[in-house]
Design a protein around this motif. Structure first.
Motif, PDB file in Angstrom:
ATOM      1  N   VAL A  62       0.830  -1.209   0.000  1.00 10.77           N
ATOM      2  CA  VAL A  62       0.000   0.000   0.000  1.00 10.77           C
ATOM      3  C   VAL A  62       0.863   1.257   0.000  1.00 10.77           C
ATOM      4  N   LEU A  63       1.909   1.278   0.807  1.00 10.89           N
ATOM      5  CA  LEU A  63       2.673   2.497   1.049  1.00 10.89           C
ATOM      6  C   LEU A  63       3.818   2.722   0.071  1.00 10.89           C
ATOM      7  N   THR A  64       4.217   1.695  -0.684  1.00 11.44           N
ATOM      8  CA  THR A  64       5.340   1.823  -1.612  1.00 11.44           C
ATOM      9  C   THR A  64       4.845   2.237  -2.984  1.00 11.44           C
ATOM     10  N   SER A  65       5.501   3.214  -3.573  1.00 16.72           N
ATOM     11  CA  SER A  65       5.131   3.658  -4.913  1.00 16.72           C
ATOM     12  C   SER A  65       5.415   2.550  -5.925  1.00 16.72           C
ATOM     13  N   PRO A  66       4.493   2.288  -6.843  1.00 13.73           N
ATOM     14  CA  PRO A  66       4.732   1.241  -7.844  1.00 13.73           C
ATOM     15  C   PRO A  66       5.732   1.642  -8.911  1.00 13.73           C
ATOM     16  N   GLY A  67       6.059   2.927  -8.980  1.00 16.80           N
ATOM     17  CA  GLY A  67       6.999   3.402  -9.989  1.00 16.80           C
ATOM     18  C   GLY A  67       6.318   4.210 -11.082  1.00 16.80           C
ATOM     19  N   PHE A  68       5.599   5.266 -10.657  1.00 15.89           N
ATOM     20  CA  PHE A  68       4.960   6.141 -11.634  1.00 15.89           C
ATOM     21  C   PHE A  68       6.041   6.882 -12.423  1.00 15.89           C
ATOM     22  N   VAL A  69       5.898   6.893 -13.738  1.00 15.76           N
ATOM     23  CA  VAL A  69       6.942   7.453 -14.609  1.00 15.76           C
ATOM     24  C   VAL A  69       7.134   8.940 -14.360  1.00 15.76           C
ATOM     25  N   ASP A  70       6.082   9.651 -13.950  1.00 16.50           N
ATOM     26  CA  ASP A  70       6.199  11.096 -13.781  1.00 16.50           C
ATOM     27  C   ASP A  70       6.778  11.504 -12.431  1.00 16.50           C
ATOM     28  N   GLU A  71       7.147  10.553 -11.569  1.00  8.94           N
ATOM     29  CA  GLU A  71       7.743  10.888 -10.282  1.00  8.94           C
ATOM     30  C   GLU A  71       9.204  11.307 -10.454  1.00  8.94           C
ATOM     31  N   PRO A  72       9.690  12.260  -9.654  1.00  8.49           N
ATOM     32  CA  PRO A  72      11.082  12.718  -9.795  1.00  8.49           C
ATOM     33  C   PRO A  72      12.103  11.587  -9.630  1.00  8.49           C
ATOM     34  N   GLU A  73      11.842  10.668  -8.682  1.00 11.49           N
ATOM     35  CA  GLU A  73      12.783   9.572  -8.467  1.00 11.49           C
ATOM     36  C   GLU A  73      12.892   8.694  -9.707  1.00 11.49           C
ATOM     37  N   VAL A  74      11.762   8.433 -10.357  1.00 10.12           N
ATOM     38  CA  VAL A  74      11.776   7.604 -11.560  1.00 10.12           C
ATOM     39  C   VAL A  74      12.456   8.335 -12.702  1.00 10.12           C
ATOM     40  N   GLN A  75      12.205   9.627 -12.839  1.00 11.79           N
ATOM     41  CA  GLN A  75      12.858  10.398 -13.892  1.00 11.79           C
ATOM     42  C   GLN A  75      14.371  10.411 -13.707  1.00 11.79           C
ATOM     43  N   ALA A  76      14.809  10.555 -12.441  1.00  8.19           N
ATOM     44  CA  ALA A  76      16.250  10.515 -12.169  1.00  8.19           C
ATOM     45  C   ALA A  76      16.821   9.135 -12.489  1.00  8.19           C
ATOM     46  N   PHE A  77      16.072   8.084 -12.175  1.00  9.32           N
ATOM     47  CA  PHE A  77      16.500   6.715 -12.475  1.00  9.32           C
ATOM     48  C   PHE A  77      16.634   6.513 -13.983  1.00  9.32           C
ATOM     49  N   LEU A  78      15.695   7.024 -14.743  1.00  8.00           N
ATOM     50  CA  LEU A  78      15.745   6.874 -16.196  1.00  8.00           C
ATOM     51  C   LEU A  78      16.907   7.646 -16.797  1.00  8.00           C
ATOM     52  N   ARG A  79      17.193   8.836 -16.262  1.00  8.74           N
ATOM     53  CA  ARG A  79      18.335   9.605 -16.769  1.00  8.74           C
ATOM     54  C   ARG A  79      19.646   8.899 -16.445  1.00  8.74           C
ATOM     55  N   GLN A  80      19.717   8.271 -15.279  1.00  8.13           N
ATOM     56  CA  GLN A  80      20.935   7.577 -14.870  1.00  8.13           C
ATOM     57  C   GLN A  80      21.232   6.383 -15.775  1.00  8.13           C
ATOM     58  N   HIS A  81      20.170   5.723 -16.250  1.00  6.56           N
ATOM     59  CA  HIS A  81      20.341   4.519 -17.065  1.00  6.56           C
ATOM     60  C   HIS A  81      19.832   4.725 -18.485  1.00  6.56           C
ATOM     61  N   ARG A  82      19.988   5.930 -19.011  1.00  6.72           N
ATOM     62  CA  ARG A  82      19.454   6.205 -20.345  1.00  6.72           C
ATOM     63  C   ARG A  82      20.189   5.447 -21.440  1.00  6.72           C
ATOM     64  N   SER A  83      21.388   4.889 -21.143  1.00 10.00           N
ATOM     65  CA  SER A  83      22.110   4.107 -22.142  1.00 10.00           C
ATOM     66  C   SER A  83      21.569   2.687 -22.275  1.00 10.00           C
ATOM     67  N   ASP A  84      20.707   2.264 -21.355  1.00 11.72           N
ATOM     68  CA  ASP A  84      20.137   0.920 -21.398  1.00 11.72           C
ATOM     69  C   ASP A  84      19.106   0.847 -22.522  1.00 11.72           C
ATOM     70  N   ARG A  85      19.308  -0.115 -23.443  1.00 13.04           N
ATOM     71  CA  ARG A  85      18.402  -0.229 -24.573  1.00 13.04           C
ATOM     72  C   ARG A  85      16.987  -0.610 -24.149  1.00 13.04           C
ATOM     73  N   SER A  86      16.851  -1.311 -23.004  1.00 13.66           N
ATOM     74  CA  SER A  86      15.514  -1.691 -22.549  1.00 13.66           C
ATOM     75  C   SER A  86      14.720  -0.493 -22.059  1.00 13.66           C
ATOM     76  N   LEU A  87      15.374   0.667 -21.886  1.00 14.26           N
ATOM     77  CA  LEU A  87      14.680   1.867 -21.430  1.00 14.26           C
ATOM     78  C   LEU A  87      14.517   2.892 -22.545  1.00 14.26           C
ATOM     79  N   ASP A  88      14.704   2.437 -23.804  1.00 12.47           N
ATOM     80  CA  ASP A  88      14.511   3.351 -24.924  1.00 12.47           C
ATOM     81  C   ASP A  88      13.123   3.970 -24.856  1.00 12.47           C
ATOM     82  N   GLY A  89      13.084   5.283 -24.974  1.00 12.67           N
ATOM     83  CA  GLY A  89      11.829   5.982 -24.746  1.00 12.67           C
ATOM     84  C   GLY A  89      10.869   5.944 -25.919  1.00 12.67           C
ATOM     85  N   ARG A  90       9.611   6.055 -25.616  1.00 17.94           N
ATOM     86  CA  ARG A  90       8.558   6.252 -26.587  1.00 17.94           C
ATOM     87  C   ARG A  90       7.508   7.113 -25.906  1.00 17.94           C
TER      88      ARG A  90
END
Length: 285
Positions: A62-90
Motif C-alpha cells: 500500500v505504502l510503496t510507490s509502484p513506480g509512476f513514470v512522472d515521479e522525480p525519483e523515476v525520472q532521475a533513475f531513467l536519466r541515470q540509465h538512459r544508455s540501457d536499450r531496454s529503457l529506450d523511450g517512446r
C-alpha cells in the motif's frame, strides 16, 4: 483516483478472522498453554508468523510507490540509465509522456507505471516495479494464514459434531464463530488460491500481467534468474519484505551487472581512501 475503501475492508477482514481463529483455538486447545502439545505450539506460532508477515507485506504494498513514470525519483533513475536499450523511450498515447518500453498506462489512475501489472483494489494502489515483490509475498502469506484458519475452524466444528449427535442450542452457538471463521477463511484463501499460480508463473518468466497479454518476453535464462529480477539477488531475503530490486527490475541484466560492478568499484575506492587516511593519521601521530 482509486477508492480508499480497500484498506479498511482488508483491516476489517483480518481483525474479524483473527478474533474468530483465536476463539477457535480457545475451544480446541487446553486452557493452560503449558498443557499444549509441541505440535499445537508450533502450529499456533507458524500461523502468527504467516499472518504478521502477510500484514507487513500488505502495508509495504500500500505504502510503496509502484513506480509512476512522472515521479522525480523515476525520472532521475531513467536519466541515470538512459544508455540501457531496454529503457529506450517512446511516447504514451494516453498521457502524451515519454516512457520506457516496460512502462504501461493505467487508465484507473491515468498515469504510466514501470512494469505495470494491475490495479489492486484492496491495496488501493497499482502493482508495478516498485512494489510487485511485496504484493506477491502478501498473496503467499495470506493464502498460508487462511489455510491454517480453515484447519482450526474445521477442527472446532468436527469436535462439536462428534460430542453430540443432536446439537442443542448451546452447541449451535459454539459452532457459530467457527462456522463464520471457516466461511471467511475459505473466501480469503480462495482469492489468492485462484490467482497466485498465475502470479508465480509470470514472476518465473519475468513478465507482468500486461506483458503476458501483449505476448512480450523478458526471459533472463531460467526461473531462478527471472525471480532474481523481481525478488532480488539475495535469495535468503526473498521471503521478507525488506529489500526489493524495485525500479531495477526493468533494467536489462547486462546493465544491472555493470551497475553492480560500478558500485563495487566505488566501495573499494572509498575503502582505499579510508585506509590511506588511517595510515596518514598514524604517521601524523
Amino acid at each position: 483516483m482509486l477508492r480508499i475503501t480497500g484498506p479498511y475492508v482488508f483491516a476489517l477482514i483480518v481483525t474479524t478472522l483473527y478474533s474468530g481463529t483465536v476463539s477457535c483455538l480457545a475451544l480446541t486447545r487446553p486452557a493452560s498453554i503449558s498443557a499444549w502439545s509441541a505440535a499445537a505450539c508450533w502450529e499456533c506460532a507458524a500461523w502468527h508468523i504467516a499472518l504478521s508477515l502477510g500484514v507487513w507485506c500488505y502495508c509495504r504494498t500500500v505504502l510503496t510507490s509502484p513506480g509512476f513514470v512522472d515521479e522525480p525519483e523515476v525520472q532521475a533513475f531513467l536519466r541515470q540509465h538512459r544508455s540501457d536499450r531496454s529503457l529506450d523511450g517512446r511516447r504514451c498515447e494516453e498521457c502524451e509522456q515519454a516512457k520506457p518500453h516496460r512502462a504501461y498506462h493505467s487508465r484507473v489512475v491515468d498515469r504510466c507505471v514501470l512494469r505495470f501489472d494491475h490495479v489492486c483494489v484492496f491495496a488501493n494502489n497499482c502493482v508495478g516495479a516498485g512494489n510487485h515483490k511485496f504484493f506477491l509475498l502478501w498473496q503467499i502469506y495470506q493464502f498460508l494464514a487462511s489455510v491454517f484458519m480453515v484447519k482450526i475452524s474445521s477442527e472446532v466444528i468436527r469436535a462439536q459434531v462428534l460430542q453430540t449427535a443432536a446439537a442443542g442450542v448451546e452447541d449451535v452457538l459454539l459452532m457459530l464463530p467457527a462456522g463464520l471463521t471457516l466461511l471467511g477463511s475459505l473466501i480469503t484463501a480462495g482469492f489468492p488460491g485462484i490467482y497466485l499460480p498465475g502470479h508465480l508463473s509470470r514472476a518465473g518468466r519475468n513478465i507482468s500481467n500486461v506483458e503476458q497479454r501483449k505476448g512480450i518476453s523478458f526471459d533472463c535464462g531460467g526461473r531462478l534468474q527471472n525471480l532474481d529480477r523481481l525478488l532480488g539477488r539475495r535469495r535468503w531475503l526473498w521471503w521478507l519484505p525488506l529489500q526489493a530490486p524495485g525500479l531495477a527490475t526493468v533494467l536489462s541484466p547486462e546493465t544491472e551487472t555493470e551497475t553492480e560492478r560500478g558500485r563495487q568499484r566505488d566501495r573499494k575506492r572509498e575503502g582505499g581512501r579510508g585506509t590511506e587516511r588511517g595510515v596518514g593519521a598514524e604517521h601524523a601521530g
